[in-house]
Design a protein around this motif. Sequence first.
Motif, PDB file in Angstrom:
ATOM      1  N   LEU B 314      40.908  42.678  42.384  1.00  0.00           N
ATOM      2  CA  LEU B 314      39.782  42.434  41.480  1.00  0.00           C
ATOM      3  C   LEU B 314      40.295  41.788  40.194  1.00  0.00           C
ATOM      4  CD1 LEU B 314      37.348  45.482  41.615  1.00  0.00           C
ATOM      5  CD2 LEU B 314      37.515  43.490  43.090  1.00  0.00           C
ATOM      6  N   PRO B 315      39.543  40.807  39.644  1.00  0.00           N
ATOM      7  CA  PRO B 315      39.954  40.192  38.380  1.00  0.00           C
ATOM      8  C   PRO B 315      39.874  41.209  37.229  1.00  0.00           C
ATOM      9  CG  PRO B 315      38.257  38.883  39.483  1.00  0.00           C
ATOM     10  CD  PRO B 315      38.344  40.181  40.213  1.00  0.00           C
ATOM     11  N   LEU B 316      40.884  41.191  36.374  1.00  0.00           N
ATOM     12  CA  LEU B 316      40.877  42.034  35.177  1.00  0.00           C
ATOM     13  C   LEU B 316      40.802  41.109  33.968  1.00  0.00           C
ATOM     14  CD1 LEU B 316      41.265  44.942  34.004  1.00  0.00           C
ATOM     15  CD2 LEU B 316      43.696  44.408  33.862  1.00  0.00           C
ATOM     16  N   LEU B 317      39.783  41.335  33.119  1.00  0.00           N
ATOM     17  CA  LEU B 317      39.602  40.458  31.964  1.00  0.00           C
ATOM     18  C   LEU B 317      40.367  40.992  30.755  1.00  0.00           C
ATOM     19  CD1 LEU B 317      35.792  39.675  32.312  1.00  0.00           C
ATOM     20  CD2 LEU B 317      37.755  38.527  33.353  1.00  0.00           C
ATOM     21  N   ALA B 318      40.510  40.120  29.753  1.00  0.00           N
ATOM     22  CA  ALA B 318      41.320  40.449  28.580  1.00  0.00           C
ATOM     23  C   ALA B 318      40.814  41.690  27.846  1.00  0.00           C
ATOM     24  CB  ALA B 318      41.352  39.256  27.638  1.00  0.00           C
ATOM     25  N   GLY B 319      39.513  41.959  27.921  1.00  0.00           N
ATOM     26  CA  GLY B 319      38.961  43.115  27.214  1.00  0.00           C
ATOM     27  C   GLY B 319      39.027  44.403  28.011  1.00  0.00           C
ATOM     28  N   GLY B 320      39.712  44.410  29.163  1.00  0.00           N
ATOM     29  CA  GLY B 320      39.825  45.624  29.959  1.00  0.00           C
ATOM     30  C   GLY B 320      38.705  45.802  30.971  1.00  0.00           C
ATOM     31  N   GLU B 321      37.924  44.739  31.204  1.00  0.00           N
ATOM     32  CA  GLU B 321      36.863  44.865  32.209  1.00  0.00           C
ATOM     33  C   GLU B 321      37.367  44.419  33.567  1.00  0.00           C
ATOM     34  OE1 GLU B 321      36.238  42.955  29.488  1.00  0.00           O
ATOM     35  OE2 GLU B 321      34.573  43.918  28.404  1.00  0.00           O
ATOM     36  N   LEU B 322      37.089  45.251  34.527  1.00  0.00           N
ATOM     37  CA  LEU B 322      37.379  44.919  35.912  1.00  0.00           C
ATOM     38  C   LEU B 322      36.104  44.290  36.462  1.00  0.00           C
ATOM     39  CD1 LEU B 322      39.886  45.599  37.569  1.00  0.00           C
ATOM     40  CD2 LEU B 322      38.777  47.725  38.257  1.00  0.00           C
ATOM     41  N   VAL B 323      36.220  43.066  36.984  1.00  0.00           N
ATOM     42  CA  VAL B 323      35.018  42.390  37.482  1.00  0.00           C
ATOM     43  C   VAL B 323      34.721  42.898  38.895  1.00  0.00           C
ATOM     44  CG1 VAL B 323      33.921  40.183  37.962  1.00  0.00           C
ATOM     45  CG2 VAL B 323      35.550  40.380  36.083  1.00  0.00           C
ATOM     46  N   TRP B 324      33.615  43.595  39.014  1.00  0.00           N
ATOM     47  CA  TRP B 324      33.319  44.301  40.253  1.00  0.00           C
ATOM     48  C   TRP B 324      32.994  43.353  41.398  1.00  0.00           C
ATOM     49  CZ3 TRP B 324      35.008  48.807  40.988  1.00  0.00           C
ATOM     50  CH2 TRP B 324      34.547  49.592  42.050  1.00  0.00           C
ATOM     51  N   ASP B 325      33.467  43.704  42.576  1.00  0.00           N
ATOM     52  CA  ASP B 325      33.145  42.951  43.776  1.00  0.00           C
ATOM     53  C   ASP B 325      33.196  43.945  44.926  1.00  0.00           C
ATOM     54  OD1 ASP B 325      33.005  41.405  46.011  1.00  0.00           O
ATOM     55  OD2 ASP B 325      34.686  40.085  45.493  1.00  0.00           O
ATOM     56  N   GLU B 326      32.050  44.264  45.479  1.00  0.00           N
ATOM     57  CA  GLU B 326      31.983  45.313  46.491  1.00  0.00           C
ATOM     58  C   GLU B 326      32.856  44.992  47.707  1.00  0.00           C
ATOM     59  OE1 GLU B 326      29.858  48.314  47.130  1.00  0.00           O
ATOM     60  OE2 GLU B 326      29.677  48.507  44.951  1.00  0.00           O
ATOM     61  N   SER B 327      33.162  43.693  47.923  1.00  0.00           N
ATOM     62  CA  SER B 327      33.962  43.355  49.102  1.00  0.00           C
ATOM     63  C   SER B 327      35.438  43.693  48.883  1.00  0.00           C
ATOM     64  CB  SER B 327      33.796  41.881  49.448  1.00  0.00           C
ATOM     65  OG  SER B 327      34.446  41.089  48.476  1.00  0.00           O
ATOM     66  N   GLY B 328      35.808  43.991  47.632  1.00  0.00           N
ATOM     67  CA  GLY B 328      37.204  44.327  47.360  1.00  0.00           C
ATOM     68  C   GLY B 328      37.406  45.791  47.017  1.00  0.00           C
ATOM     69  N   VAL B 329      36.439  46.655  47.382  1.00  0.00           N
ATOM     70  CA  VAL B 329      36.568  48.071  47.021  1.00  0.00           C
ATOM     71  C   VAL B 329      36.233  48.957  48.226  1.00  0.00           C
ATOM     72  CG1 VAL B 329      35.916  47.593  44.648  1.00  0.00           C
ATOM     73  CG2 VAL B 329      34.176  48.362  46.235  1.00  0.00           C
ATOM     74  N   ALA B 330      36.795  50.164  48.219  1.00  0.00           N
ATOM     75  CA  ALA B 330      36.466  51.139  49.254  1.00  0.00           C
ATOM     76  C   ALA B 330      36.448  52.529  48.634  1.00  0.00           C
ATOM     77  CB  ALA B 330      37.506  51.072  50.373  1.00  0.00           C
ATOM     78  N   LEU B 331      35.559  53.380  49.134  1.00  0.00           N
ATOM     79  CA  LEU B 331      35.505  54.753  48.632  1.00  0.00           C
ATOM     80  C   LEU B 331      36.777  55.484  49.025  1.00  0.00           C
ATOM     81  CD1 LEU B 331      31.811  55.640  49.386  1.00  0.00           C
ATOM     82  CD2 LEU B 331      32.909  55.870  47.157  1.00  0.00           C
TER      83      LEU B 331
END
Lengths: 165, 477
Positions: B314-331
């Motif tokens: 997942l992309p991490l932005l300079a301000g500490g935000e993780l740009v969410w993408d459901e296709s790159g995550v799992a419970l």
Amino acid sequence: MENGERAAWERRPTARVVPAARPRKVVKVPFVELVDGRLQGVVSSGSDIARVYVSAVEAGSHDVSCGTNNNRPCGGIRPGGCKHVEALVKEAVLQYGEERVARFLRVEPGEGELTARLRGGGINRDRPAAEVFSRFLRHLAYLEVPASTAPLPELRWFPATGAVR
Amino acid sequence: MVPGDGGGALMLGIQLERLLGAAPAGVAEALDAVDGFDRALVTGLGRPTPEQSAALAALAGRVAASPLGAVAAEAVEKIAAGSVSDERLAALAAARAALLGAVHDAQLAALDEALGREREECAEPGGGEPLGERLLDGARSWLREVALVGWRGLGDDSLRGLDQALTALWAEPAARRLAVLLDGLAGELRACLPLSTWERLPVRRWADLWANAVLLCQPGAAGAAEAAAGPTAQVSGRLLPLGAELHEHPTAVQLLVHALLERDGGQPALLVRVGVGAAKVETLTGPTLWRLLGGFPALLRALAERRALTVTGLPLLAGGELVWDESGVALDEPADPFVTARTQLAGALAPAVPPLRRHPVQLAEPVLLEGYRVRDGVLTLDGHRLPLDLEHLPSAGPLTPQLVKASTACLGLLCWEDGGWSLRPLGVRATARRQQVEAHTGDWTQGPTDPKAAKAEARWGDPVETLRERAGRLLRA
């Protein structure tokens, strides 16, 4: 309000002026708003699923208007309203609270339900139906906007409220 | 003991004492200058009075020694002479933002010092892609009108003019921040018509929103903060939620999850945020809000079930935000936010704050507190008093002032407003009816678990679906 308290409130970045709207059932009255000196909205027809009524109450005069989205006048309209106008006012009170609706329409303070306290007023034959309807469609268009995952830091000025159970 | 030195993750009385005792120099003076400008905006700068001109000069004076000094001074001079332009307004908005930025930095430094929190350095910001000039024209001309006539001079006509600009802004994903900001402001202004007679106005708040919008209209500003965080631009690892904030105005909602990211490869955990947002209409509020975020099922489930998530690339932005993408995550496995905070918050690395985001309202640092007492909306820890922000508990979740009052542990955000620091609860452990209960803002993402709230929600039906059905039927007709 004390002067000091007021000054402190005026310096708060999260000071909110009007309470947040409250949720309500939207089946009967899908749209209600207070704008342009009118309480206006859209009321679903009780008999025809494809028909809606565009109803409005003018602030101050309390003149009412009501007609279908195809611009036919509502058969039940009379000074003081009809069942659609009544439903509209009722849902506006649910959504915005009675105080805000009464202030906007300039209803004299008094006892009883707001619908019963509207001045007789007249009937506005020059119905704002097309305009209200286009505002309703504009309103619905928000639900078509795709969700976003980019940061929205400006929403820090808008923390959600309302837990008063 | 200081957590950064390997101590516990709990916020201690001594840390609170240090935080409350910190009085960074110059804060009051900076805020006074901001105040003067904000008051000038109430009646507008179209025909500036000597008091207004003096207030603007004081604002410019405070930034005289900075690179903004010359442009701000020139803008003040021209505006005092009756000549308002977009460029001059932008200079004033920038001077105001610089002062508030300095206040932000001073308070954040005090917080990091008190908590022993390590923070990343901010990389040199790059400009983003500029938005189209024509797209911004409507917004700029409305912002200029506000500056000329002031809040008191705004009427129905002017707000209708803004509606057109907003339709265009909402249609352009790159302009989302500006659309969300201006629509929120417009909604409040509309609710206060006629503004000329409204008793008291939120002077700082509206000036904040106005000034931010002016800055977002500058070339490249809207995308600047979205630059990726250098070499760590894509991250993978285990994400452990700490708590969730909910932001809402009539036409927008945002879920902001504070979490710790355990990166692959044994680096220190990162304090990150995940934000997902949707457009909405005013009637949709309360627990219904979660239905608007249905496109993020894993994130919502992780909150409701208090579980961790595995994230990949997942992309991490300079301000500490993780740009969410459901296709790159799992419970992942269950993860109690209190345990996460207790075991890992202390050693975690906090993100840098990009320049345009440095405003006191952006101070919201997650902390864990225990062993306190709550009385009259104030939390007392070892004799040190921290006001609780009980106004901003969302109706979409189970947290209530009563639960916070009965709580024995609280995960919350340390926030700073003019009056000082306060704690905005995100989750609590409490004793209710002699039973231990735990409540977090995100508990109801799968629907209310409280029978009363569930019943109320069932009564409203699914308003999102109802409105979509109406839209479909009527838009076709």
